[in-house]
Write a protein that holds these residues in place. Sequence first.
Motif, short mmCIF file in Angstrom:
data_model
loop_
_atom_site.label_atom_id
_atom_site.label_comp_id
_atom_site.label_asym_id
_atom_site.label_seq_id
_atom_site.Cartn_x
_atom_site.Cartn_y
_atom_site.Cartn_z
N LEU A 62 30.51 30.22 35.83
CA LEU A 62 31.84 29.94 36.36
C LEU A 62 32.81 31.04 35.94
CD1 LEU A 62 31.91 26.09 35.71
CD2 LEU A 62 31.43 27.30 37.85
N PRO A 63 33.99 31.14 36.59
CA PRO A 63 34.93 32.23 36.28
C PRO A 63 35.33 32.28 34.81
CG PRO A 63 35.56 31.11 38.31
CD PRO A 63 34.45 30.30 37.70
N THR A 64 35.36 33.50 34.27
CA THR A 64 35.74 33.71 32.87
C THR A 64 36.67 34.92 32.78
OG1 THR A 64 33.82 35.14 32.48
CG2 THR A 64 33.56 32.78 31.99
N GLY A 65 37.13 35.21 31.57
CA GLY A 65 37.94 36.41 31.35
C GLY A 65 39.19 36.41 32.20
N THR A 66 39.35 37.46 33.01
CA THR A 66 40.51 37.57 33.90
C THR A 66 40.14 37.26 35.35
OG1 THR A 66 40.09 39.95 34.19
CG2 THR A 66 41.60 39.30 32.42
N ASP A 67 38.95 36.73 35.58
CA ASP A 67 38.54 36.37 36.94
C ASP A 67 39.45 35.28 37.49
OD1 ASP A 67 36.44 38.13 36.75
OD2 ASP A 67 34.98 36.60 36.17
N PRO A 68 39.70 35.27 38.81
CA PRO A 68 40.46 34.16 39.40
C PRO A 68 39.80 32.82 39.06
CG PRO A 68 40.17 35.92 41.00
CD PRO A 68 39.31 36.28 39.82
N GLY A 69 40.60 31.87 38.60
CA GLY A 69 40.06 30.58 38.23
C GLY A 69 39.56 30.50 36.81
N ASN A 70 39.90 31.48 35.97
CA ASN A 70 39.45 31.45 34.57
C ASN A 70 40.14 30.32 33.82
OD1 ASN A 70 41.79 32.54 32.78
ND2 ASN A 70 41.75 33.90 34.56
N TRP A 85 40.03 25.68 42.15
CA TRP A 85 39.59 26.97 41.63
C TRP A 85 38.20 26.91 41.01
CZ3 TRP A 85 41.75 31.60 42.39
CH2 TRP A 85 43.09 31.66 42.80
N ILE A 86 37.63 25.73 40.84
CA ILE A 86 36.32 25.62 40.20
C ILE A 86 35.27 25.53 41.31
CG2 ILE A 86 34.89 24.30 38.60
CD1 ILE A 86 37.45 23.29 37.29
N PRO A 87 34.47 26.56 41.51
CA PRO A 87 33.65 26.66 42.72
C PRO A 87 32.56 25.60 42.85
CG PRO A 87 33.13 28.44 41.19
CD PRO A 87 34.35 27.76 40.66
#
Length: 224
Positions: A62-70, A85-87
């Motif tokens: 799942l999105p982490t760091g600075t990814d959209p949806g982190n 935002w959670i795919p």
Amino acid sequence: MSHPATAPRHPRRSRGPHGARRVRRTLGLLLPTLLLAACTGSPAAPRANTAPQPTGPLCAALPTGTDPGNPSFLAGQPVEAALRWIPTLTTFEAALRTSGVLTDLPAGDGVTLLAPSDDAFAATFSEDNWDDLMTHHTDQLRTLLKAHLITGNHPIADLTTAGTATTLDGVTVTVTRTGPTARLGDRADTVCADYQATNARIHIINAVLGPLPATADGTGHRAH
């Protein structure tokens, strides 16, 4: 013997009253700017976000760091927006939006969501059955979703410490720690727990709770 007269030094010109006034006026204009610069200095560094990091085997996908949806971004979002935002929660998010069940929650109390992943829904309901629930059986859909909602904002550690949790449909579910995950009753495990949203907590689980019978055909496919 006479010596040549020393050339007279030119006296420093007096600024006069007009020159003095110009200097005072210039200083008067500069002083507020200098004081403001001294008070403000360089811009303050942005405050670090203290959102907890989700844990579980699915989190790495799942999105982490600075990814959209982190996770840090989602911590400042209303729960309805955070879910989008959670795919892996597209089915659950669409069901909550269609049913309007979140409006049943007491204002200001917060909510904890035991959110089945898309794979969990695909393993439980056939496409036809799910489409029928979404379009013609809103009451059953709302009952199903209430089995996944708990009043209050509860980290997974608090739920496992308490040992039980009562969902919005009135059912008490046991919650036990199983290594890096938590077990809900005898049906589901958390696969990425502790997403934080505004006054909400989201725990992604790998199975669907609630009383409705499974109707999946085993293909694991469903159109959203």
